[in-house]
Design a protein around this motif. Structure first.
Motif, PDB file in Angstrom:
ATOM      1  N   ASP A 247       2.304  16.196 117.267  1.00 54.80           N
ATOM      2  CA  ASP A 247       2.614  16.703 115.929  1.00 54.80           C
ATOM      3  C   ASP A 247       3.300  15.639 115.080  1.00 54.80           C
ATOM      4  O   ASP A 247       3.017  15.500 113.881  1.00 54.80           O
ATOM      5  CB  ASP A 247       3.503  17.941 116.021  1.00 54.80           C
ATOM      6  N   ALA A 248       4.195  14.869 115.696  1.00 52.69           N
ATOM      7  CA  ALA A 248       4.896  13.817 114.953  1.00 52.69           C
ATOM      8  C   ALA A 248       3.926  12.746 114.484  1.00 52.69           C
ATOM      9  O   ALA A 248       3.991  12.280 113.335  1.00 52.69           O
ATOM     10  CB  ALA A 248       5.991  13.202 115.830  1.00 52.69           C
ATOM     11  N   LEU A 249       3.019  12.347 115.347  1.00 52.32           N
ATOM     12  CA  LEU A 249       2.042  11.323 114.986  1.00 52.32           C
ATOM     13  C   LEU A 249       1.138  11.807 113.856  1.00 52.32           C
ATOM     14  O   LEU A 249       0.924  11.106 112.858  1.00 52.32           O
ATOM     15  CB  LEU A 249       1.212  10.947 116.217  1.00 52.32           C
ATOM     16  N   LEU A 250       0.628  13.024 113.981  1.00 50.01           N
ATOM     17  CA  LEU A 250      -0.302  13.549 112.986  1.00 50.01           C
ATOM     18  C   LEU A 250       0.375  13.819 111.649  1.00 50.01           C
ATOM     19  O   LEU A 250      -0.208  13.586 110.586  1.00 50.01           O
ATOM     20  CB  LEU A 250      -0.953  14.820 113.521  1.00 50.01           C
ATOM     21  N   ALA A 251       1.616  14.303 111.688  1.00 53.24           N
ATOM     22  CA  ALA A 251       2.338  14.558 110.442  1.00 53.24           C
ATOM     23  C   ALA A 251       2.586  13.263 109.684  1.00 53.24           C
ATOM     24  O   ALA A 251       2.420  13.202 108.454  1.00 53.24           O
ATOM     25  CB  ALA A 251       3.661  15.262 110.742  1.00 53.24           C
ATOM     26  N   ALA A 252       2.986  12.211 110.400  1.00 52.19           N
ATOM     27  CA  ALA A 252       3.237  10.926 109.744  1.00 52.19           C
ATOM     28  C   ALA A 252       1.938  10.327 109.213  1.00 52.19           C
ATOM     29  O   ALA A 252       1.912   9.725 108.128  1.00 52.19           O
ATOM     30  CB  ALA A 252       3.902   9.971 110.729  1.00 52.19           C
ATOM     31  N   TYR A 253       0.855  10.494 109.960  1.00 53.55           N
ATOM     32  CA  TYR A 253      -0.432   9.973 109.507  1.00 53.55           C
ATOM     33  C   TYR A 253      -0.882  10.658 108.229  1.00 53.55           C
ATOM     34  O   TYR A 253      -1.217  10.010 107.223  1.00 53.55           O
ATOM     35  CB  TYR A 253      -1.488  10.150 110.601  1.00 53.55           C
ATOM     36  N   GLN A 254      -0.890  12.004 108.237  1.00 53.04           N
ATOM     37  CA  GLN A 254      -1.420  12.730 107.085  1.00 53.04           C
ATOM     38  C   GLN A 254      -0.533  12.615 105.852  1.00 53.04           C
ATOM     39  O   GLN A 254      -0.990  12.848 104.738  1.00 53.04           O
ATOM     40  CB  GLN A 254      -1.674  14.189 107.444  1.00 53.04           C
ATOM     41  N   ALA A 255       0.735  12.220 106.031  1.00 57.75           N
ATOM     42  CA  ALA A 255       1.588  11.973 104.869  1.00 57.75           C
ATOM     43  C   ALA A 255       1.112  10.756 104.092  1.00 57.75           C
ATOM     44  O   ALA A 255       1.363  10.624 102.892  1.00 57.75           O
ATOM     45  CB  ALA A 255       3.034  11.778 105.312  1.00 57.75           C
ATOM     46  N   PRO A 262     -13.717  18.124 107.808  1.00 57.37           N
ATOM     47  CA  PRO A 262     -14.464  17.758 109.020  1.00 57.37           C
ATOM     48  C   PRO A 262     -13.585  17.104 110.086  1.00 57.37           C
ATOM     49  O   PRO A 262     -13.829  17.286 111.289  1.00 57.37           O
ATOM     50  CB  PRO A 262     -15.525  16.777 108.494  1.00 57.37           C
ATOM     51  N   GLU A 263     -12.577  16.358 109.679  1.00 59.16           N
ATOM     52  CA  GLU A 263     -11.674  15.764 110.662  1.00 59.16           C
ATOM     53  C   GLU A 263     -10.884  16.832 111.394  1.00 59.16           C
ATOM     54  O   GLU A 263     -10.716  16.762 112.626  1.00 59.16           O
ATOM     55  CB  GLU A 263     -10.731  14.763 109.982  1.00 59.16           C
ATOM     56  N   ARG A 264     -10.392  17.819 110.665  1.00 60.23           N
ATOM     57  CA  ARG A 264      -9.665  18.904 111.323  1.00 60.23           C
ATOM     58  C   ARG A 264     -10.579  19.645 112.297  1.00 60.23           C
ATOM     59  O   ARG A 264     -10.181  20.009 113.395  1.00 60.23           O
ATOM     60  CB  ARG A 264      -9.091  19.864 110.282  1.00 60.23           C
ATOM     61  N   GLN A 265     -11.825  19.837 111.891  1.00 55.63           N
ATOM     62  CA  GLN A 265     -12.781  20.569 112.724  1.00 55.63           C
ATOM     63  C   GLN A 265     -13.118  19.803 114.013  1.00 55.63           C
ATOM     64  O   GLN A 265     -13.219  20.405 115.090  1.00 55.63           O
ATOM     65  CB  GLN A 265     -14.067  20.817 111.931  1.00 55.63           C
ATOM     66  N   PRO A 268     -10.777  18.081 118.237  1.00 54.41           N
ATOM     67  CA  PRO A 268     -10.929  18.342 119.683  1.00 54.41           C
ATOM     68  C   PRO A 268     -12.109  17.591 120.301  1.00 54.41           C
ATOM     69  O   PRO A 268     -11.998  17.052 121.413  1.00 54.41           O
ATOM     70  CB  PRO A 268     -11.137  19.864 119.746  1.00 54.41           C
ATOM     71  N   ALA A 269     -13.236  17.512 119.587  1.00 55.09           N
ATOM     72  CA  ALA A 269     -14.397  16.798 120.106  1.00 55.09           C
ATOM     73  C   ALA A 269     -14.138  15.310 120.197  1.00 55.09           C
ATOM     74  O   ALA A 269     -14.560  14.636 121.153  1.00 55.09           O
ATOM     75  CB  ALA A 269     -15.616  17.069 119.216  1.00 55.09           C
ATOM     76  N   MET A 270     -13.426  14.749 119.212  1.00 57.75           N
ATOM     77  CA  MET A 270     -13.146  13.321 119.244  1.00 57.75           C
ATOM     78  C   MET A 270     -12.118  12.966 120.317  1.00 57.75           C
ATOM     79  O   MET A 270     -12.158  11.868 120.879  1.00 57.75           O
ATOM     80  CB  MET A 270     -12.678  12.836 117.878  1.00 57.75           C
ATOM     81  N   LEU A 271     -11.200  13.876 120.615  1.00 55.05           N
ATOM     82  CA  LEU A 271     -10.291  13.640 121.735  1.00 55.05           C
ATOM     83  C   LEU A 271     -11.075  13.547 123.039  1.00 55.05           C
ATOM     84  O   LEU A 271     -10.781  12.714 123.904  1.00 55.05           O
ATOM     85  CB  LEU A 271      -9.243  14.748 121.806  1.00 55.05           C
ATOM     86  N   ARG A 272     -12.080  14.374 123.182  1.00 55.34           N
ATOM     87  CA  ARG A 272     -12.968  14.276 124.343  1.00 55.34           C
ATOM     88  C   ARG A 272     -13.751  12.960 124.320  1.00 55.34           C
ATOM     89  O   ARG A 272     -13.917  12.296 125.351  1.00 55.34           O
ATOM     90  CB  ARG A 272     -13.912  15.468 124.373  1.00 55.34           C
ATOM     91  N   ASN A 318      -1.604  23.176 115.150  1.00 54.64           N
ATOM     92  CA  ASN A 318      -1.001  24.504 114.943  1.00 54.64           C
ATOM     93  C   ASN A 318       0.339  24.474 114.222  1.00 54.64           C
ATOM     94  O   ASN A 318       1.042  25.475 114.211  1.00 54.64           O
ATOM     95  CB  ASN A 318      -0.831  25.205 116.286  1.00 54.64           C
ATOM     96  N   THR A 319       0.715  23.331 113.633  1.00 54.74           N
ATOM     97  CA  THR A 319       1.978  23.302 112.892  1.00 54.74           C
ATOM     98  C   THR A 319       1.702  22.873 111.464  1.00 54.74           C
ATOM     99  O   THR A 319       0.908  21.973 111.198  1.00 54.74           O
ATOM    100  CB  THR A 319       2.975  22.312 113.534  1.00 54.74           C
ATOM    101  N   PRO A 320       2.404  23.474 110.496  1.00 55.65           N
ATOM    102  CA  PRO A 320       2.197  23.079 109.079  1.00 55.65           C
ATOM    103  C   PRO A 320       2.485  21.611 108.849  1.00 55.65           C
ATOM    104  O   PRO A 320       1.920  21.012 107.957  1.00 55.65           O
ATOM    105  CB  PRO A 320       3.178  23.974 108.336  1.00 55.65           C
ATOM    106  N   ALA A 321       3.368  21.023 109.661  1.00 59.19           N
ATOM    107  CA  ALA A 321       3.718  19.612 109.452  1.00 59.19           C
ATOM    108  C   ALA A 321       2.599  18.689 109.861  1.00 59.19           C
ATOM    109  O   ALA A 321       2.539  17.548 109.441  1.00 59.19           O
ATOM    110  CB  ALA A 321       4.966  19.269 110.263  1.00 59.19           C
ATOM    111  N   ALA A 322       1.677  19.169 110.699  1.00 55.05           N
ATOM    112  CA  ALA A 322       0.673  18.284 111.260  1.00 55.05           C
ATOM    113  C   ALA A 322      -0.481  18.021 110.304  1.00 55.05           C
ATOM    114  O   ALA A 322      -1.092  16.977 110.337  1.00 55.05           O
ATOM    115  CB  ALA A 322       0.127  18.868 112.565  1.00 55.05           C
ATOM    116  N   ILE A 323      -0.823  18.988 109.439  1.00 58.89           N
ATOM    117  CA  ILE A 323      -1.981  18.821 108.564  1.00 58.89           C
ATOM    118  C   ILE A 323      -1.692  19.418 107.202  1.00 58.89           C
ATOM    119  O   ILE A 323      -0.732  20.168 107.015  1.00 58.89           O
ATOM    120  CB  ILE A 323      -3.241  19.499 109.160  1.00 58.89           C
ATOM    121  N   LYS A 324      -2.544  19.129 106.247  1.00 59.11           N
ATOM    122  CA  LYS A 324      -2.519  19.793 104.942  1.00 59.11           C
ATOM    123  C   LYS A 324      -3.830  20.525 104.757  1.00 59.11           C
ATOM    124  O   LYS A 324      -4.861  20.056 105.178  1.00 59.11           O
ATOM    125  CB  LYS A 324      -2.346  18.761 103.820  1.00 59.11           C
TER     126      LYS A 324
END
Length: 324
Positions: A247-255, A262-265, A268-272, A318-324
């Motif tokens: 969550d910390a990594l994603l929140a800082a990135y999206q800021a 499409p990235e949000r969607q 999970p597939a790209m993590l695989r 699943n956290t508001p801080a992670a994405i917009k």
């Protein structure tokens, strides 16, 4: 960064006549890694890293070297290739191999990253992705899907049935994802594609550098994020994602660079996909090794565990801080 090619002090001194970085002091081989020969080169003016490229061809290297130069000029803390005084070339030749000299970055690697380190990394990764958008050179990720399709049949005979079945099914899934409209819509650009814990530097919680760009290529930016998350944000023993670090990594990135739909969607597939890529390459290096005086192949089962963990528990933003 094993030593495949021995470089003598005499050869290093001759190199410093072409690339004027001070008088020769010492040359020391760097252990770890499996792709290139690397040395710490110390001169009267400072410390540098000399890299001899063992697998990459000379015609492939300008992309990596000029990408680093481009990012360095944009203020991203990356190694800055040094040029020959007469020609201005940053692609050198040492002991018959293509080579480069870059400045040594300050700080040290953080091999047990905490939330603060992941936060710093997330912001820097986004800045790096944005800085690369106007880089004019093009080269695909050479360890992308076409390479996976070529390499899996080579390593399959070495695997027991459960691992072979997983490898085959996941490759089919990634080919399916790559043909989707959501994948086509993903933002693309130059990516590091190998930004593991040992390829970054920190001074305390502050990220001071990113290095080892020799797997970089043009790919989806999301793939780069996935590779990072699969190393920086997991429990190494199990491969399970640490939610707080992620969550910390994603929140800082999206800021810095907000995620697209499409990235949000497809996260999970790209993590695989990120887990699959490094499982394949580690299988290849483990079963088809090359000789090197400091070579230590990585354990391929690590990324098999990571892939199984991504399948068992798909990551949820699943956290508001992670994405917009």
């Amino acid at each position: 960064m094993a030593v495949f090619t021995e470089v003598s002090d005499k050869a290093a001194k001759a190199l410093l006549k072409r690339v004027p970085l001070g008088d020769f002091v010492s040359l020391r081989g760097i252990e770890g890694g499996i792709e290139n020969t690397n040395y710490f080169l110390t001169t009267s003016e400072g410390e540098y890293v000399l890299t001899l490229f063992e697998r990459l061809r000379a015609d492939q290297l300008p992309f990596y070297l000029y990408l680093m130069k481009h990012l360095a000029q944009a203020g991203i803390p990356v190694p800055d290739p040094q040029a020959e005084s007469k020609t201005g070339d940053i692609l050198l030749q040492v002991e018959g191999k293509p080579a480069a000299i870059v400045n040594k970055l300050r700080g040290k690697s953080q091999l047990a990253p905490q939330v603060a380190h992941c936060q710093s990394l997330g912001g820097m990764l986004a800045r790096m992705h944005l800085a690369g958008q106007d880089f004019p050179r093009q080269q695909p990720n050479l360890r992308g899907l076409p390479w996976w399709n070529e390499t899996v049949p080579v390593v399959l005979p070495h695997l027991e049935q459960p691992a072979a079945e997983l490898l085959t099914s996941e490759l089919a899934y990634q080919n399916h994802i790559a043909a989707s409209s959501a994948y086509t819509a993903l933002p693309r650009g130059p990516v590091h594609a190998d930004l593991f814990r040992d390829n970054a530097m920190f001074d305390g919680d502050e990220m001071t550098g990113i290095f080892d760009f020799y797997f970089a290529g043009v790919d989806t930016l999301l793939f780069d994020i996935a590779v990072v998350m699969n190393d920086w944000c997991i429990d190494l023993a199990t491969g399970v994602i640490d939610q707080a670090r992620a969550d910390a990594l994603l929140a800082a990135y999206q800021a810095v660079r907000p995620f697209t739909a499409p990235e949000r969607q497809l996260l999970p597939a790209m993590l695989r996909a990120g887990a699959l890529r490094f499982w394949i390459s580690r299988l290849w290096d483990f079963y088809l090794p090359r000789e090197a005086s400091m070579l230590k192949p990585h354990d391929p089962t690590h990324f098999e565990r990571v892939l199984r963990a991504r399948l068992a528990s798909p990551f949820v933003l699943n956290t508001p801080a992670a994405i917009k």
